[in-house]
Every structure is written in structure tokens, then in C-alpha cells.
Design an enzyme around this catalytic site. Structure first.
Site, PDB file in Angstrom:
ATOM      1  N   LYS A  19       3.328   9.549   7.793  1.00  0.00           N
ATOM      2  CA  LYS A  19       2.547   9.357   9.029  1.00  0.00           C
ATOM      3  C   LYS A  19       3.218   9.846  10.317  1.00  0.00           C
ATOM      4  O   LYS A  19       2.830  10.834  10.902  1.00  0.00           O
ATOM      5  CB  LYS A  19       2.249   7.875   9.179  1.00  0.00           C
ATOM      6  CG  LYS A  19       1.387   7.321   8.056  1.00  0.00           C
ATOM      7  CD  LYS A  19       1.113   5.877   8.278  1.00  0.00           C
ATOM      8  CE  LYS A  19       0.255   5.250   7.217  1.00  0.00           C
ATOM      9  NZ  LYS A  19      -1.176   5.510   7.337  1.00  0.00           N
ATOM     10  N   GLN A  70       5.300   3.677   7.651  1.00  0.00           N
ATOM     11  CA  GLN A  70       4.934   3.041   8.922  1.00  0.00           C
ATOM     12  C   GLN A  70       6.141   2.604   9.741  1.00  0.00           C
ATOM     13  O   GLN A  70       6.007   2.295  10.924  1.00  0.00           O
ATOM     14  CB  GLN A  70       4.046   1.823   8.639  1.00  0.00           C
ATOM     15  CG  GLN A  70       2.793   2.211   7.895  1.00  0.00           C
ATOM     16  CD  GLN A  70       1.641   1.276   8.157  1.00  0.00           C
ATOM     17  OE1 GLN A  70       1.716   0.378   8.985  1.00  0.00           O
ATOM     18  NE2 GLN A  70       0.562   1.472   7.444  1.00  0.00           N
ATOM     19  N   ARG A  83      -3.539  -5.605  12.884  1.00  0.00           N
ATOM     20  CA  ARG A  83      -2.308  -4.821  12.931  1.00  0.00           C
ATOM     21  C   ARG A  83      -2.332  -4.085  14.261  1.00  0.00           C
ATOM     22  O   ARG A  83      -3.233  -3.286  14.516  1.00  0.00           O
ATOM     23  CB  ARG A  83      -2.257  -3.851  11.764  1.00  0.00           C
ATOM     24  CG  ARG A  83      -0.984  -3.031  11.756  1.00  0.00           C
ATOM     25  CD  ARG A  83      -0.855  -2.239  10.504  1.00  0.00           C
ATOM     26  NE  ARG A  83      -1.938  -1.296  10.336  1.00  0.00           N
ATOM     27  CZ  ARG A  83      -2.238  -0.725   9.175  1.00  0.00           C
ATOM     28  NH1 ARG A  83      -1.547  -1.022   8.099  1.00  0.00           N
ATOM     29  NH2 ARG A  83      -3.221   0.134   9.079  1.00  0.00           N
ATOM     30  N   GLU A  93       7.798  -1.448   0.885  1.00  0.00           N
ATOM     31  CA  GLU A  93       7.694  -1.132   2.317  1.00  0.00           C
ATOM     32  C   GLU A  93       8.607  -2.108   3.064  1.00  0.00           C
ATOM     33  O   GLU A  93       8.482  -3.326   2.844  1.00  0.00           O
ATOM     34  CB  GLU A  93       6.282  -1.396   2.838  1.00  0.00           C
ATOM     35  CG  GLU A  93       5.176  -0.565   2.285  1.00  0.00           C
ATOM     36  CD  GLU A  93       3.821  -1.208   2.623  1.00  0.00           C
ATOM     37  OE1 GLU A  93       3.351  -1.095   3.757  1.00  0.00           O
ATOM     38  OE2 GLU A  93       3.232  -1.838   1.726  1.00  0.00           O
ATOM     39  N   TRP A 111       0.876  -1.187   0.000  1.00  0.00           N
ATOM     40  CA  TRP A 111       0.000   0.000   0.000  1.00  0.00           C
ATOM     41  C   TRP A 111       0.904   1.226   0.000  1.00  0.00           C
ATOM     42  O   TRP A 111       1.649   1.457   0.942  1.00  0.00           O
ATOM     43  CB  TRP A 111      -0.897   0.032   1.241  1.00  0.00           C
ATOM     44  CG  TRP A 111      -1.847   1.196   1.263  1.00  0.00           C
ATOM     45  CD1 TRP A 111      -1.523   2.530   1.244  1.00  0.00           C
ATOM     46  CD2 TRP A 111      -3.282   1.157   1.314  1.00  0.00           C
ATOM     47  NE1 TRP A 111      -2.658   3.309   1.277  1.00  0.00           N
ATOM     48  CE2 TRP A 111      -3.755   2.493   1.324  1.00  0.00           C
ATOM     49  CE3 TRP A 111      -4.213   0.114   1.372  1.00  0.00           C
ATOM     50  CZ2 TRP A 111      -5.110   2.816   1.386  1.00  0.00           C
ATOM     51  CZ3 TRP A 111      -5.562   0.439   1.427  1.00  0.00           C
ATOM     52  CH2 TRP A 111      -6.009   1.766   1.438  1.00  0.00           C
ATOM     53  N   ASP A 171       9.502   2.847   1.161  1.00  0.00           N
ATOM     54  CA  ASP A 171       8.372   3.613   1.690  1.00  0.00           C
ATOM     55  C   ASP A 171       8.281   3.301   3.183  1.00  0.00           C
ATOM     56  O   ASP A 171       7.785   2.249   3.580  1.00  0.00           O
ATOM     57  CB  ASP A 171       7.085   3.204   0.954  1.00  0.00           C
ATOM     58  CG  ASP A 171       5.853   3.906   1.515  1.00  0.00           C
ATOM     59  OD1 ASP A 171       5.982   4.647   2.517  1.00  0.00           O
ATOM     60  OD2 ASP A 171       4.760   3.696   0.956  1.00  0.00           O
TER      61      ASP A 171
HETATM   62  N1  PMP Z   1       2.652   4.182   2.329  1.00  0.00           N
HETATM   63  C1  PMP Z   1       2.320   3.327   3.298  1.00  0.00           C
HETATM   64  C2  PMP Z   1       3.267   2.222   3.653  1.00  0.00           C
HETATM   65  C3  PMP Z   1       1.097   3.462   3.952  1.00  0.00           C
HETATM   66  O1  PMP Z   1       0.765   2.606   4.907  1.00  0.00           O
HETATM   67  C4  PMP Z   1       0.240   4.520   3.591  1.00  0.00           C
HETATM   68  C5  PMP Z   1      -1.086   4.759   4.280  1.00  0.00           C
HETATM   69  N2  PMP Z   1      -1.708   3.677   4.815  1.00  0.00           N
HETATM   70  C6  PMP Z   1       0.636   5.367   2.577  1.00  0.00           C
HETATM   71  C7  PMP Z   1       1.844   5.191   1.970  1.00  0.00           C
HETATM   72  C8  PMP Z   1      -0.255   6.490   2.128  1.00  0.00           C
HETATM   73  O2  PMP Z   1      -0.203   7.516   3.032  1.00  0.00           O
HETATM   74  P1  PMP Z   1      -1.368   8.622   3.071  1.00  0.00           P
HETATM   75  O3  PMP Z   1      -2.593   7.912   3.462  1.00  0.00           O
HETATM   76  O4  PMP Z   1      -0.847   9.594   4.086  1.00  0.00           O
HETATM   77  O5  PMP Z   1      -1.445   9.222   1.727  1.00  0.00           O
END
Ligand code: PMP
Length: 438
Positions: free
Chosen positions: A270, A244, A404, A208, A135, A241
Site C-alpha cells: 500500500k 499498513q 479505522r 500483521e 487480512w 505483513d
Molecule cells: N495485507 C494487509 C495487512 C492488508 O491490509 C491488505 C489489504 N487490505 C493486503 C495485505 C492485501 O493487499 P492488496 O489489496 O494490495 O492485495
């Protein structure tokens, strides 16, 4: 008033997916949120994974107050003092390897848009490899490289994106193989297919460090090393990315530090704003110089805004002062131990995984067959909420039901004990309820 606002929410707000509650919420502080009935609820999702230092931490409140006296927003071409200071703090005290230069923007999706734009301009290519289950956001390019969100019904994604299978140790692609063997087979096959598919314009691999929305999957070390090697061999940039995983959540500064691998570009979001919308796309001096020479543009209304940067500085200072990276590790071990106790009691807990205070608990009907137990996940999550614990269940047909669990890094052992008590009661009652129905 309560009923009126609940009705107003139903009548006037667009529903945007995910699980939402009937209640309206009014306050958030530390590890709890309060709803319109005045009820305190333990927040084991840290809001949307952003309140890493706890909701409304005094340091953030003070930073916002000071911005009220100085500046919330400026012309995008004006660099505020706090933005310069934050860039320096990140480079000098936090970032691994030769990552040094930051672009400060607002959301995780945006940080990946910027990362992909940079990678394309730098390499001259446009092909992007993404990992199954990922994601990265909901905007154009970010949603094109996301597989844990809904893709159907929105028309074509951007050209050049290619998915390779994620390593999923609990549900390996090759039954009977070791974690590493299965992960490496997925990687090798994925790249073999990509090379066949490629139009000769590779740009980036985006991943990620913990595939979170996809079920809190921690890739084996060899998989991440394989991605680094594959990127180098093809002249692609490796993008981590770390929405998290950055800033201590996993008991290390970054996912990159956990794996000992430096990406070419890192997206953080975040946790950096601690609850205010904030993100950064970070790269090396050499990449920044090259894309700048090629006219790199990411000029938005809120680029380099002072308000979220001041919050970001407060977050980073608090993490250091309160030793929260180390704390995520020790308190994470405590939480994991308590969850392990539940796993000993309930056959339906098939797996506990994750790092630090980013943990996943997978529910199965049978530990042998590993059949996903979506019903139990759904009922138990609801019951937990009624009992005062907010948890996030990741449920998708094509994969399992996974909680989670990611409370703020400031969570106390007493709060963890209370959460486990609730979870225990909710699991028991939910299983009884399902059995009674059968
Ligand atoms: N990257 C990751 C790993 C995420 O978990 C998320 C949001 N769940 C995003 C990007 C997107 O971030 P946003 O919702 O702030 O646009």
C-alpha cells in the site's frame, strides 16, 4: 454526465464487496477527494490506506512525469535504474536488522504470495500459521491465511494453514485475565493445537504487526515475542505483513521497529507506492541466497517495473524530507486526544486504540457488556460522508464495529478538527435517529 456515469457504473461494473458509494469520484489531492458533484470530502482512509504522503503529492506527480520521459515498463529480466536505487535505499536507510533484499511487485496480496513461496522453498515445509482476524489479501495463498475477509463459497483453501487466536485486549479470550495473560494463553493454546495438528512440515508464521482489518488490534509485546520464539523453535520463518504499518504510519518506521523484533521476511505494499500499485517482499541475504539456489521463481509481467519504483522512491524521500514518521506520532497523538474528547462525551465509544495515525474506535451499546453497536456504526459512517468525511467502518458479525481512522501523514490539525466536528455531529444525529425509532 454525472447521472449517466453513475448509471454506467451500476450497469457495467462487477460489484466486488465492501462498502461502496452511489457517487462517482473525480479527483484526489492531499487529504481530500472530490466527487462528481464537485464536493470536497476529507479522506480519513488515505484511499485504501495507500496515500500515506497525501493524494497526488507533487513528488509522485514528478516521478510519474519523469517515467513518461524515460520508461514505464520493461522486460522483466531488465533491472531498471530506479529499481536498483530503491532496493539500495530500502536496505541502507530503512530496513531493520539484517533484512536487505527486495523483490518489487504490485499488490499486498502478491507480496504475501511471494513471501509464502519463499518460506516454503526455504524450509521445505508447507504449514503456515496465521492469526485470527487477519487480512493478507484475496489471491490463493493470501486469502487462505486471511480471516477478516469472506472465505465461504470459494472452495478449498491451500493445505497446511492453521489459525491461532488473535490477542484482543478489549475482548479478551479469558475474562478477568490481564492483557498479557490472555494473549499468552491464546498463543500457548494455539501452538499446542498446531503441534498436535502438524504433519511435521512447518514453514511460516504470518502476522500483521497491527491486525488492522480485524479491528485495529495492537498485539501485546509478549505476543509478538512469543511468535518470534515459536517460529525459531520450529524452524519456521516469521513473516511480518506490514502493508499498513510500514513507512511511518504508526509513528515508527515499521511495526518491526515498534516491537524491536526482526522478521525473516517482510511484506510491504500500500504505502510504498503512495497510490500506485506497488509492493515488495523483503528478506535477508541468507534466505535469498538459499531460495535462489533452489530455483526461486516469481517472474511476473510487472516485476521490477520502473514506474511504481520511481513513485516508491519519491514516497520514501518525501517521508524523510518532511519528517513524516515523527509527524505521524505527534499528529497521531493530537487525533487521539480529540477522539478521547468524543469518548468522554459518548458512552457508545467503548475503546480507542492503535498507534500513530492508525487508530481504531470501537462502538458498543454498553461499555459494561461491550455489545457491538453495528447500527450506530453504519448510520454514523453514512452521515459523516454526507457531511464531508470519509471513514472506514470495519463491521463483522463475529467481532465489533470499529472505525479505522488513518488519514494521510500530512493531515493538518485543522483538518483533524474539522473531521472531529463532523464526527461529533454525525454521532449525535445518529443516536437521536436511533432513539426516535425506538
Ligand atoms: N495485507 C494487509 C495487512 C492488508 O491490509 C491488505 C489489504 N487490505 C493486503 C495485505 C492485501 O493487499 P492488496 O489489496 O494490495 O492485495
Amino acid at each position: 454526465m454525472t447521472q449517466e456515469l453513475r448509471a454506467a457504473a451500476k450497469e457495467y461494473l462487477v460489484r466486488y464487496g465492501g462498502d461502496s458509494f452511489e457517487n462517482i469520484f473525480t479527483h484526489a489531492s492531499g487529504c481530500t477527494v472530490r466527487d462528481d458533484s464537485g464536493r470536497e470530502i476529507l479522506d480519513f482512509t488515505s484511499g485504501q490506506m495507500c496515500a500515506t504522503i497525501g493524494h497526488n503529492h507533487p513528488a509522485i506527480i514528478e516521478a510519474v512525469r519523469q517515467c513518461g520521459e524515460r520508461a514505464y515498463h520493461m522486460f522483466s529480466g531488465m533491472i531498471p535504474d530506479v529499481v536498483a536505487e530503491l532496493g539500495q535505499t530500502l536496505a541502507e536507510d530503512w530496513l531493520p536488522g539484517d533484512l536487505k533484499k527486495s523483490l518489487f511487485i504490485n499488490t499486498g496480496s502478491e507480496s504475501n504470495e511471494a513471501a509464502l513461496r519463499m518460506a516454503k522453498l526455504y524450509t521445505g515445509g508447507f504449514e503456515v500459521i496465521a492469526i485470527g482476524g487477519s487480512w493478507h489479501g484475496v489471491t490463493g495463498a493470501a486469502s487462505s491465511v486471511s480471516y477478516a475477509s469472506d472465505r465461504r463459497g470459494y472452495g478449498p483453501t491451500i493445505p497446511g494453514v492453521f489459525a491461532i487466536p488473535e490477542p484482543y485486549s478489549y475482548r479478551p479470550h479469558i475474562p478477568g485475565a490481564t492483557d498479557d495473560e490472555s494473549a499468552m494463553a491464546a498463543l500457548e493454546l494455539g501452538f499446542k493445537m498446531f503441534d498436535m495438528h502438524s504433519a511435521g512440515a512447518p514453514a511460516a508464521i504470518i502476522v500483521e504487526p497491527i491486525i488492522s482489518a480485524g479491528g485495529v488490534i495492537v498485539p501485546p509485546q509478549c505476543y509478538m515475542e512469543g511468535l518470534r520464539k515459536a517460529a525459531d523453535e520450529r524452524g519456521m520463518l516469521l513473516i511480518f505483513d506490514e502493508a499498513q504499518t510500514a513507512f511511518g504510519r504508526i509513528g515508527e518506521k515499521f511495526g518491526a521497529s515498534h516491537f524491536g523484533i526482526t522478521p525473516d521476511i517482510m511484506s510491504v505494499s500500500k504505502s510504498l507506492g503512495g497510490g500506485l500499485p506497488f509492493a515488495a517482499t523483503i528478506t535477508t541475504e541468507a534466505i535469498e541466497q538459499t531460495v535462489h539456489e533452489r530455483g526461486f521463481t516469481y517472474y511476473t509481467s510487472h516485476v521490477s517495473d520502473p514506474l511504481p519504483a520511481a513513485a516508491g522512491l519519491a514516497v520514501l524521500r518525501t517521508i524523510v524530507e518532511d519528517n513524516l514518521v515523527e509527524r505521524a506520532h505527534t499528529v497521531g497523538n493530537y487525533l487521539r486526544g480529540r477522539l478521547q474528547g468524543l469518548m468522554d462525551k459518548y458512552e457508545e465509544i467503548g475503546d480507542i486504540r492503535g498507534l500513530g495515525l492508525l487508530l481504531g474506535v470501537e462502538l458498543v451499546k454498553d461499555r459494561q457488556t461491550k455489545e457491538a453497536y453495528h447500527e450506530l456504526g453504519e448510520i454514523t459512517t453514512k452521515r459523516c460522508f454526507e457531511l464531508g468525511l470519509s471513514m472506514n467502518i470495519r463491521r463483522r458479525k463475529e467481532r465489533g464495529s470499529v472505525w479505522r481512522i488513518a488519514p494521510p501523514l500530512t493531515v493538518t490539525e485543522a483538518e483533524i478538527d474539522r473531521a472531529i466536528e463532523i464526527l461529533d455531529q454525525a454521532l449525535k444525529e445518529s443516536l437521536d435517529k436511533i432513539a426516535a425509532k425506538a
